[in-house]
Design a protein around this motif. Sequence first.
Motif, PDB file in Angstrom:
ATOM      1  N   ASN A   1      39.468 -14.057  -4.155  1.00 37.35           N
ATOM      2  CA  ASN A   1      39.364 -15.470  -4.505  1.00 37.35           C
ATOM      3  C   ASN A   1      37.950 -16.022  -4.354  1.00 37.35           C
ATOM      4  O   ASN A   1      37.708 -17.191  -4.593  1.00 37.35           O
ATOM      5  CB  ASN A   1      40.319 -16.301  -3.634  1.00 37.35           C
ATOM      6  CG  ASN A   1      41.744 -16.155  -4.067  1.00 37.35           C
ATOM      7  OD1 ASN A   1      42.047 -15.887  -5.218  1.00 37.35           O
ATOM      8  ND2 ASN A   1      42.666 -16.320  -3.121  1.00 37.35           N
ATOM      9  N   GLY A   2      36.999 -15.191  -3.933  1.00 35.60           N
ATOM     10  CA  GLY A   2      35.621 -15.624  -3.791  1.00 35.60           C
ATOM     11  C   GLY A   2      35.291 -16.166  -2.413  1.00 35.60           C
ATOM     12  O   GLY A   2      34.223 -16.732  -2.210  1.00 35.60           O
ATOM     13  N   GLN A   3      36.187 -15.994  -1.462  1.00 32.64           N
ATOM     14  CA  GLN A   3      35.961 -16.458  -0.093  1.00 32.64           C
ATOM     15  C   GLN A   3      35.572 -15.265   0.767  1.00 32.64           C
ATOM     16  O   GLN A   3      36.336 -14.809   1.611  1.00 32.64           O
ATOM     17  CB  GLN A   3      37.212 -17.134   0.447  1.00 32.64           C
ATOM     18  CG  GLN A   3      37.637 -18.346  -0.333  1.00 32.64           C
ATOM     19  CD  GLN A   3      38.914 -18.950   0.209  1.00 32.64           C
ATOM     20  OE1 GLN A   3      39.895 -18.249   0.421  1.00 32.64           O
ATOM     21  NE2 GLN A   3      38.893 -20.251   0.436  1.00 32.64           N
ATOM     22  N   LEU A   4      34.360 -14.782   0.557  1.00 33.60           N
ATOM     23  CA  LEU A   4      33.906 -13.553   1.205  1.00 33.60           C
ATOM     24  C   LEU A   4      33.924 -13.663   2.732  1.00 33.60           C
ATOM     25  O   LEU A   4      34.476 -12.790   3.414  1.00 33.60           O
ATOM     26  CB  LEU A   4      32.505 -13.186   0.716  1.00 33.60           C
ATOM     27  CG  LEU A   4      31.920 -11.898   1.264  1.00 33.60           C
ATOM     28  CD1 LEU A   4      32.783 -10.706   0.860  1.00 33.60           C
ATOM     29  CD2 LEU A   4      30.509 -11.711   0.780  1.00 33.60           C
ATOM     30  N   ALA A   5      33.345 -14.726   3.273  1.00 34.13           N
ATOM     31  CA  ALA A   5      33.287 -14.867   4.733  1.00 34.13           C
ATOM     32  C   ALA A   5      34.690 -14.960   5.319  1.00 34.13           C
ATOM     33  O   ALA A   5      34.997 -14.315   6.328  1.00 34.13           O
ATOM     34  CB  ALA A   5      32.472 -16.095   5.115  1.00 34.13           C
ATOM     35  N   LYS A   6      35.557 -15.746   4.690  1.00 39.03           N
ATOM     36  CA  LYS A   6      36.930 -15.888   5.168  1.00 39.03           C
ATOM     37  C   LYS A   6      37.657 -14.539   5.123  1.00 39.03           C
ATOM     38  O   LYS A   6      38.392 -14.187   6.041  1.00 39.03           O
ATOM     39  CB  LYS A   6      37.665 -16.925   4.319  1.00 39.03           C
ATOM     40  CG  LYS A   6      39.032 -17.295   4.813  1.00 39.03           C
ATOM     41  CD  LYS A   6      39.590 -18.377   3.890  1.00 39.03           C
ATOM     42  CE  LYS A   6      40.883 -18.955   4.342  1.00 39.03           C
ATOM     43  NZ  LYS A   6      41.371 -19.995   3.413  1.00 39.03           N
ATOM     44  N   GLY A   7      37.447 -13.767   4.059  1.00 35.65           N
ATOM     45  CA  GLY A   7      38.075 -12.459   3.941  1.00 35.65           C
ATOM     46  C   GLY A   7      37.621 -11.500   5.022  1.00 35.65           C
ATOM     47  O   GLY A   7      38.421 -10.780   5.611  1.00 35.65           O
ATOM     48  N   ILE A   8      36.325 -11.506   5.289  1.00 36.45           N
ATOM     49  CA  ILE A   8      35.796 -10.622   6.330  1.00 36.45           C
ATOM     50  C   ILE A   8      36.341 -11.024   7.699  1.00 36.45           C
ATOM     51  O   ILE A   8      36.715 -10.171   8.508  1.00 36.45           O
ATOM     52  CB  ILE A   8      34.252 -10.619   6.306  1.00 36.45           C
ATOM     53  CG1 ILE A   8      33.765  -9.914   5.025  1.00 36.45           C
ATOM     54  CG2 ILE A   8      33.675  -9.949   7.546  1.00 36.45           C
ATOM     55  CD1 ILE A   8      32.288 -10.043   4.754  1.00 36.45           C
ATOM     56  N   ILE A   9      36.420 -12.329   7.942  1.00 38.83           N
ATOM     57  CA  ILE A   9      36.982 -12.805   9.216  1.00 38.83           C
ATOM     58  C   ILE A   9      38.441 -12.374   9.337  1.00 38.83           C
ATOM     59  O   ILE A   9      38.870 -11.905  10.397  1.00 38.83           O
ATOM     60  CB  ILE A   9      36.827 -14.329   9.350  1.00 38.83           C
ATOM     61  CG1 ILE A   9      35.356 -14.665   9.558  1.00 38.83           C
ATOM     62  CG2 ILE A   9      37.686 -14.874  10.482  1.00 38.83           C
ATOM     63  CD1 ILE A   9      35.029 -16.138   9.440  1.00 38.83           C
ATOM     64  N   PHE A  10      39.214 -12.503   8.249  1.00 32.57           N
ATOM     65  CA  PHE A  10      40.609 -12.057   8.266  1.00 32.57           C
ATOM     66  C   PHE A  10      40.698 -10.577   8.607  1.00 32.57           C
ATOM     67  O   PHE A  10      41.533 -10.159   9.415  1.00 32.57           O
ATOM     68  CB  PHE A  10      41.276 -12.291   6.903  1.00 32.57           C
ATOM     69  CG  PHE A  10      42.249 -13.418   6.879  1.00 32.57           C
ATOM     70  CD1 PHE A  10      43.531 -13.271   7.380  1.00 32.57           C
ATOM     71  CD2 PHE A  10      41.894 -14.634   6.331  1.00 32.57           C
ATOM     72  CE1 PHE A  10      44.430 -14.312   7.346  1.00 32.57           C
ATOM     73  CE2 PHE A  10      42.782 -15.684   6.285  1.00 32.57           C
ATOM     74  CZ  PHE A  10      44.053 -15.524   6.799  1.00 32.57           C
TER      75      PHE A  10
ATOM     76  N   SER B   1      46.177  -9.020  -0.430  1.00 31.40           N
ATOM     77  CA  SER B   1      46.290  -9.322   0.999  1.00 31.40           C
ATOM     78  C   SER B   1      47.438  -8.568   1.653  1.00 31.40           C
ATOM     79  O   SER B   1      47.415  -8.319   2.843  1.00 31.40           O
ATOM     80  CB  SER B   1      46.466 -10.826   1.218  1.00 31.40           C
ATOM     81  OG  SER B   1      45.221 -11.466   1.125  1.00 31.40           O
ATOM     82  N   PHE B   2      48.455  -8.228   0.876  1.00 31.38           N
ATOM     83  CA  PHE B   2      49.543  -7.395   1.385  1.00 31.38           C
ATOM     84  C   PHE B   2      49.013  -6.009   1.733  1.00 31.38           C
ATOM     85  O   PHE B   2      49.341  -5.442   2.773  1.00 31.38           O
ATOM     86  CB  PHE B   2      50.659  -7.283   0.344  1.00 31.38           C
ATOM     87  CG  PHE B   2      51.742  -6.310   0.703  1.00 31.38           C
ATOM     88  CD1 PHE B   2      52.775  -6.687   1.555  1.00 31.38           C
ATOM     89  CD2 PHE B   2      51.743  -5.021   0.195  1.00 31.38           C
ATOM     90  CE1 PHE B   2      53.780  -5.790   1.893  1.00 31.38           C
ATOM     91  CE2 PHE B   2      52.742  -4.120   0.519  1.00 31.38           C
ATOM     92  CZ  PHE B   2      53.762  -4.510   1.375  1.00 31.38           C
ATOM     93  N   LEU B   3      48.158  -5.481   0.858  1.00 29.51           N
ATOM     94  CA  LEU B   3      47.618  -4.137   1.070  1.00 29.51           C
ATOM     95  C   LEU B   3      46.616  -4.106   2.215  1.00 29.51           C
ATOM     96  O   LEU B   3      46.663  -3.224   3.069  1.00 29.51           O
ATOM     97  CB  LEU B   3      46.975  -3.630  -0.220  1.00 29.51           C
ATOM     98  CG  LEU B   3      47.925  -3.451  -1.405  1.00 29.51           C
ATOM     99  CD1 LEU B   3      47.143  -3.103  -2.661  1.00 29.51           C
ATOM    100  CD2 LEU B   3      48.974  -2.394  -1.099  1.00 29.51           C
ATOM    101  N   ILE B   4      45.676  -5.050   2.201  1.00 29.44           N
ATOM    102  CA  ILE B   4      44.656  -5.141   3.246  1.00 29.44           C
ATOM    103  C   ILE B   4      44.447  -6.618   3.543  1.00 29.44           C
ATOM    104  O   ILE B   4      44.016  -7.365   2.663  1.00 29.44           O
ATOM    105  CB  ILE B   4      43.318  -4.502   2.807  1.00 29.44           C
ATOM    106  CG1 ILE B   4      43.499  -3.031   2.488  1.00 29.44           C
ATOM    107  CG2 ILE B   4      42.250  -4.705   3.883  1.00 29.44           C
ATOM    108  CD1 ILE B   4      42.278  -2.365   1.893  1.00 29.44           C
ATOM    109  N   ALA B   5      44.752  -7.034   4.756  1.00 27.01           N
ATOM    110  CA  ALA B   5      44.581  -8.435   5.132  1.00 27.01           C
ATOM    111  C   ALA B   5      43.139  -8.863   4.879  1.00 27.01           C
ATOM    112  O   ALA B   5      42.208  -8.191   5.304  1.00 27.01           O
ATOM    113  CB  ALA B   5      44.949  -8.638   6.592  1.00 27.01           C
TER     114      ALA B   5
END
Length: 80
Positions: A25-34, A14-18
């Motif tokens: 962690n397996g939270q694909l939708a949350k990661g894409i939203i971030f 997350s430091f490298l790419i928000a």
Amino acid sequence: MEQPKNPGLAAVLSFLIAGLGQIYNGQLAKGIIFIIVYFFSWLLMFVLIGLITTPILWIWGMYDAYKVAERHNQRISNGM
């Protein structure tokens, strides 16, 4: 059986790419939203509000990725 996650690695991603730590962690939708929200926040730096929102989102993303990985590991170690 679920595999443990490395909280440090999640935070570094997350430091490298928000959002990348959330995806790890397996939270694909949350990661894409971030990623999307961070991108728009970065664009807002040109109108100054991004100078406030971008670092907050970046730090929050690292913290969230770390804590979610810790909770995941605790959950699988408790056998739930």
